[in-house]
Design a protein around this motif. Structure first.
Motif, PDB file in Angstrom:
ATOM      1  N   VAL A  70       0.824  -1.212   0.000  1.00  0.00           N
ATOM      2  CA  VAL A  70       0.000   0.000   0.000  1.00  0.00           C
ATOM      3  C   VAL A  70       0.859   1.264   0.000  1.00  0.00           C
ATOM      4  N   GLY A  71       2.112   1.139  -0.415  1.00  0.00           N
ATOM      5  CA  GLY A  71       3.030   2.271  -0.407  1.00  0.00           C
ATOM      6  C   GLY A  71       2.932   3.114  -1.664  1.00  0.00           C
ATOM      7  N   PRO A  72       3.734   4.169  -1.728  1.00  0.00           N
ATOM      8  CA  PRO A  72       3.636   5.124  -2.851  1.00  0.00           C
ATOM      9  C   PRO A  72       4.087   4.559  -4.198  1.00  0.00           C
ATOM     10  N   ARG A  73       4.757   3.405  -4.200  1.00  0.00           N
ATOM     11  CA  ARG A  73       5.149   2.769  -5.453  1.00  0.00           C
ATOM     12  C   ARG A  73       4.312   1.529  -5.737  1.00  0.00           C
ATOM     13  N   SER A  74       3.316   1.267  -4.897  1.00  0.00           N
ATOM     14  CA  SER A  74       2.648  -0.033  -4.972  1.00  0.00           C
ATOM     15  C   SER A  74       1.889  -0.224  -6.279  1.00  0.00           C
ATOM     16  N   MET A  75       1.415   0.872  -6.886  1.00  0.00           N
ATOM     17  CA  MET A  75       0.662   0.708  -8.140  1.00  0.00           C
ATOM     18  C   MET A  75       1.538   0.073  -9.231  1.00  0.00           C
ATOM     19  N   TYR A  76       2.809   0.346  -9.198  1.00  0.00           N
ATOM     20  CA  TYR A  76       3.723  -0.222 -10.195  1.00  0.00           C
ATOM     21  C   TYR A  76       4.245  -1.581  -9.733  1.00  0.00           C
ATOM     22  N   ASP A  77       4.777  -1.616  -8.519  1.00  0.00           N
ATOM     23  CA  ASP A  77       5.405  -2.843  -8.028  1.00  0.00           C
ATOM     24  C   ASP A  77       4.404  -3.998  -7.963  1.00  0.00           C
ATOM     25  N   GLU A  78       3.216  -3.712  -7.430  1.00  0.00           N
ATOM     26  CA  GLU A  78       2.235  -4.791  -7.290  1.00  0.00           C
ATOM     27  C   GLU A  78       1.629  -5.162  -8.639  1.00  0.00           C
ATOM     28  N   ALA A  79       1.531  -4.219  -9.548  1.00  0.00           N
ATOM     29  CA  ALA A  79       1.053  -4.544 -10.901  1.00  0.00           C
ATOM     30  C   ALA A  79       1.999  -5.540 -11.565  1.00  0.00           C
ATOM     31  N   LYS A  80       3.298  -5.316 -11.405  1.00  0.00           N
ATOM     32  CA  LYS A  80       4.281  -6.197 -12.042  1.00  0.00           C
ATOM     33  C   LYS A  80       4.352  -7.551 -11.330  1.00  0.00           C
ATOM     34  N   ARG A  81       4.243  -7.544 -10.008  1.00  0.00           N
ATOM     35  CA  ARG A  81       4.231  -8.822  -9.282  1.00  0.00           C
ATOM     36  C   ARG A  81       2.986  -9.628  -9.665  1.00  0.00           C
ATOM     37  N   PHE A  82       1.860  -8.945  -9.768  1.00  0.00           N
ATOM     38  CA  PHE A  82       0.628  -9.595 -10.216  1.00  0.00           C
ATOM     39  C   PHE A  82       0.831 -10.178 -11.616  1.00  0.00           C
ATOM     40  N   ALA A  83       1.431  -9.395 -12.505  1.00  0.00           N
ATOM     41  CA  ALA A  83       1.642  -9.846 -13.887  1.00  0.00           C
ATOM     42  C   ALA A  83       2.529 -11.099 -13.914  1.00  0.00           C
ATOM     43  N   GLU A  84       3.525 -11.146 -13.054  1.00  0.00           N
ATOM     44  CA  GLU A  84       4.356 -12.351 -12.981  1.00  0.00           C
ATOM     45  C   GLU A  84       3.530 -13.557 -12.520  1.00  0.00           C
ATOM     46  N   ALA A  85       2.716 -13.339 -11.482  1.00  0.00           N
ATOM     47  CA  ALA A  85       1.895 -14.443 -10.971  1.00  0.00           C
ATOM     48  C   ALA A  85       0.936 -14.937 -12.052  1.00  0.00           C
ATOM     49  N   MET A  86       0.345 -14.002 -12.809  1.00  0.00           N
ATOM     50  CA  MET A  86      -0.585 -14.404 -13.865  1.00  0.00           C
ATOM     51  C   MET A  86       0.152 -15.116 -15.009  1.00  0.00           C
ATOM     52  N   THR A  87       1.339 -14.668 -15.309  1.00  0.00           N
ATOM     53  CA  THR A  87       2.137 -15.328 -16.345  1.00  0.00           C
ATOM     54  C   THR A  87       2.416 -16.777 -15.946  1.00  0.00           C
ATOM     55  N   MET A  88       2.822 -16.982 -14.694  1.00  0.00           N
ATOM     56  CA  MET A  88       3.068 -18.357 -14.234  1.00  0.00           C
ATOM     57  C   MET A  88       1.783 -19.177 -14.249  1.00  0.00           C
ATOM     58  N   ALA A  89       0.656 -18.535 -13.935  1.00  0.00           N
ATOM     59  CA  ALA A  89      -0.626 -19.251 -13.927  1.00  0.00           C
ATOM     60  C   ALA A  89      -0.957 -19.785 -15.323  1.00  0.00           C
ATOM     61  N   TYR A  90      -0.767 -18.974 -16.363  1.00  0.00           N
ATOM     62  CA  TYR A  90      -1.056 -19.431 -17.733  1.00  0.00           C
ATOM     63  C   TYR A  90      -0.050 -20.493 -18.175  1.00  0.00           C
TER      64      TYR A  90
END
Lengths: 318, 318
Positions: free
Chosen positions: A144-164
């Motif tokens: 929930v920090g000031p960089r979270s919109m970027y950092d968590e978007a990319k971490r999410f994208a990695e998790a979704m990539t592994m899911a596919y």
């Protein structure tokens, strides 16, 4: 191959277009010009291998015809809260580029049997407590920090990539991209290389935040692009760090920029950085890239800056 | 208030329906029954304050009329890889419930000026290296690990919630929910409370993975729901841990379950757990909830289990 590339008009995206076209691939480039620039692609206007579609990746993809690879590079990428196009000022667009954009890419890959490369980032490591960062390091990110919109978007994208990959067998690749510089960087986006080069070429003192002891590792864009192309073709699905292992303090870097540009105005220190949670050290462990891709950077920081300075001179009208 | 609740047919969602209706709110419940069960809501079929809409939150929301609050509880939540409805087997649905589902909720809140409560989770702390976990702890999560579809979906949802608060002024709230138990838990979803109760009521030995020294903190569902309702009405936007601070080892918990059910079959140890990256310790620091909400759990583990055992007996036909 026929390759779809999102974020084609961005700094990295436009260099990727050039490299893929030079390798005789066909490229379909997508960009909505939110942070990318038409200028970065204007030299490809009449290139027979290149098709451009103006499109926002957070909405369902247009019909693109058969593609054999998808590379997802669309995202705001500047951490500057003072620039209107910094991701702190585009938080929802940034989050959706990572989530909805990645999902659209992976759906297309699954439908078409295409391979996928996700442009992830060293920011998934956050403010690391391990140096250098190996791919097995889980990171230290404030959700929930000031960089979270970027950092968590990319971490999410990695998790979704592994899911596919794991659920649907998509041939996926994840590049964790560290600091990169070169021609076509945005001159005013608040990142340290444009800041320093712009200040130096205007004969102004370079602004160093804090004591300047924080480190970065800068990779010249041609080296980085070569690593990405190798990763796209590789037989590996784990994340791979792509970046320079040559760590330099911000103060040393400022001194080098002043030396290469002949700037006499020196350095000024400013308290604090622009955004909270700024990582103090950042350096990739690239053993995985060496082993899997036979890759490591070839271009020295001095050579890379010498190739970059003329671009900044031109953009600044100097 | 008129309140929209996603995941209304789930364990927590259905208890929330009951509590909100008892408090004289109107409730519009959404669920696609992917992991929720119609049985959990059947007692509300003729309740005048309750409307149910069968809907998948990863797709755009149906017209719901004016709502004053949105609570987002829709998500697979079992970590079991052996159960078809465990999130390892629904990775894309889980990721999209966190990203697309949260986005749809927040868009609705922004349009209608409604307050929002995000059901986040202790899993955002991953396998923590700090005990107990305070809300300021950033967590230790593997972005490409076997739990990443859930953990990263929830971290992403928190980041997006903060983005709508900061960018659009939405009145948002984030509950980090720790282990909860009670009637309407799924009997067979692979989590430790259902596992132990089912085994004990069938007079089988309880299966403890590893040495049983890993800890959990179990909160009875009525306590948890009370904390959530207080948080929804609070004037705070930071994440708040809601859970029991009473840590117990898995082995001690197994012994308590055997004692309360009169099970004589004891305990068997099994190597390893079902899924990698299983947290070894998990216990909330609830000082923030005490301070902001005046909340702490009231129901002892013995009392809570005594209220839960009859439900399991009924579901198991015993």
């Amino acid at each position: 191959m026929r390759i779809l590339l999102t974020g084609a008009a961005g700094f990295l995206g436009s260099h990727l277009c050039d490299r893929l076209l030079a390798d005789d691939h066909e490229v379909v480039g997508l960009d909505n010009f939110l942070t990318g620039s038409p200028e970065n692609l204007s030299h490809l206007d009449s290139h027979p291998g290149f098709t451009f579609i103006r499109h926002d990746v957070t909405t369902p993809f247009p019909t693109t015809g058969k593609v054999e690879a998808v590379l997802h590079f669309a995202s705001p990428a500047s951490p500057s809260k003072n620039h209107p196009l910094g991701y702190p000022n585009l938080p929802i667009e940034t989050l959706m580029a990572g989530a909805h954009g990645t999902h659209h890419c992976l759906e297309l890959c699954q439908q078409q049997g295409a391979r996928f490369l996700m442009a992830s980032t060293s920011e998934v490591y956050g403010d690391p407590d391990v140096h250098p960062q190996e791919e097995t390091y889980w990171g230290r990110v404030n959700p929930v920090g000031p960089r979270s919109m970027y950092d968590e978007a990319k971490r999410f994208a990695e998790a979704m990539t592994m899911a596919y990959h794991q659920k649907h067998g998509v041939d996926t690749h994840i590049a964790r991209i560290f600091n990169t510089y070169g021609p076509r960087m945005q001159v005013d986006d608040g990142r340290v290389v444009p800041n320093f080069l712009s200040q130096a070429l205007r004969n102004a003192a370079l602004t160093v935040y804090g004591n300047g002891a924080q480190t970065r590792s800068f990779c010249y864009v041609d080296d980085l692009i070569d690593g990405l192309v190798r990763l796209l073709m590789a037989d590996s699905h784990e994340p791979v760090n792509i970046g320079s292992p040559n760590e330099i303090t911000i103060r040393e870097f400022a001194e080098l920029v002043n030396q290469l540009t002949g700037n006499q105005a020196g350095i000024v220190s400013m308290p604090d950085d622009q955004l909270g949670d700024d990582p103090q050290r950042r350096r990739p462990d690239i053993r995985r890239a060496r082993r899997l891709l036979g890759w490591e950077p070839q271009i020295s920081l001095e050579d890379g800056l010498a190739r970059t300075i003329p671009y900044f001179r031109g953009k600044l009208g100097l």
